[in-house]
Write a protein that holds these residues in place. Sequence first.
Motif, PDB file in Angstrom:
ATOM      1  N   ASP A 194       8.921  61.553 -16.528  1.00 25.03           N
ATOM      2  CA  ASP A 194       7.492  61.277 -16.539  1.00 25.03           C
ATOM      3  C   ASP A 194       6.936  61.652 -15.177  1.00 25.03           C
ATOM      4  O   ASP A 194       7.533  61.349 -14.141  1.00 25.03           O
ATOM      5  CB  ASP A 194       7.240  59.798 -16.821  1.00 25.03           C
TER       6      ASP A 194
ATOM      7  N   TRP B 270      -0.874  61.488 -16.508  1.00 20.64           N
ATOM      8  CA  TRP B 270       0.546  61.542 -16.830  1.00 20.64           C
ATOM      9  C   TRP B 270       0.892  62.739 -17.700  1.00 20.64           C
ATOM     10  O   TRP B 270       0.131  63.113 -18.589  1.00 20.64           O
ATOM     11  CB  TRP B 270       0.966  60.292 -17.605  1.00 20.64           C
ATOM     12  N   THR B 271       2.056  63.303 -17.460  1.00 19.92           N
ATOM     13  CA  THR B 271       2.647  64.321 -18.319  1.00 19.92           C
ATOM     14  C   THR B 271       4.156  64.163 -18.229  1.00 19.92           C
ATOM     15  O   THR B 271       4.647  63.161 -17.686  1.00 19.92           O
ATOM     16  CB  THR B 271       2.175  65.745 -17.943  1.00 19.92           C
ATOM     17  N   ASN B 272       4.902  65.123 -18.764  1.00 13.08           N
ATOM     18  CA  ASN B 272       6.359  65.047 -18.655  1.00 13.08           C
ATOM     19  C   ASN B 272       6.970  66.442 -18.608  1.00 13.08           C
ATOM     20  O   ASN B 272       6.357  67.418 -19.029  1.00 13.08           O
ATOM     21  CB  ASN B 272       6.970  64.209 -19.784  1.00 13.08           C
TER      22      ASN B 272
ATOM     23  N   LEU C 279       3.410  61.529 -12.833  1.00 11.74           N
ATOM     24  CA  LEU C 279       2.038  61.095 -12.609  1.00 11.74           C
ATOM     25  C   LEU C 279       1.405  62.062 -11.613  1.00 11.74           C
ATOM     26  O   LEU C 279       1.775  62.102 -10.447  1.00 11.74           O
ATOM     27  CB  LEU C 279       1.989  59.673 -12.058  1.00 11.74           C
ATOM     28  N   THR C 280       0.476  62.876 -12.106  1.00 19.10           N
ATOM     29  CA  THR C 280      -0.233  63.839 -11.269  1.00 19.10           C
ATOM     30  C   THR C 280      -1.587  63.243 -10.895  1.00 19.10           C
ATOM     31  O   THR C 280      -1.996  62.229 -11.471  1.00 19.10           O
ATOM     32  CB  THR C 280      -0.459  65.168 -12.027  1.00 19.10           C
TER      33      THR C 280
END
Length: 186
Positions: free
Chosen positions: A96, A103-105, A98-99
Amino acid sequence: MSSKVREDLVLSHAKVTADVQAPFDHVDIAQWLKTLPTHEYQRCAPGDHKAAGYTVDDDGTPMSINVEMIGTGLVVQQYRFEVAGPHYCRMVSLSDVLTPLGWTNTQVIWELRMEQLDGDHCRYTNTVTSHPTEHFLDFIAQHGQTFAEAAAARQDASGRHCLVETPLYAQSIARRAAELAASAAA
């Protein structure tokens, strides 16, 4: 969130080596990972490494949990041990991220290898390869970024990060091996 990994695309790849003096017969990377204290992990990339831990997945597979900054992203990695040996480990995580935009993955493959060059002269190789997920590709497209732009940014950040952590990992693994050697001799 589709976590389908796009193995046909490489988001980043870094392979960095560091030579170190270590009693090769007492090197145990898998054990080092399973017992790596958070503060030692933090010393291996000051400012970037936040926390480390060890657990098992639902199916009993050993896992190393790492929280770190890679560039502007806070990455929570849940590395499953695919190969766990004394001189080579291959870890795979659906991580995971956190930008600043949310959130993305991504998938991250972390390979750790120690080779004996001559006597106690060893070479540690730290290889980190990242692949995007379908969610990641949708996420960057929604924010107006191309895959080439995202890959260039991730390559830069991951490459710089690996240059810092690799020699410090090598030294940490070597210290642990020296402790095991001293304990065996006592």
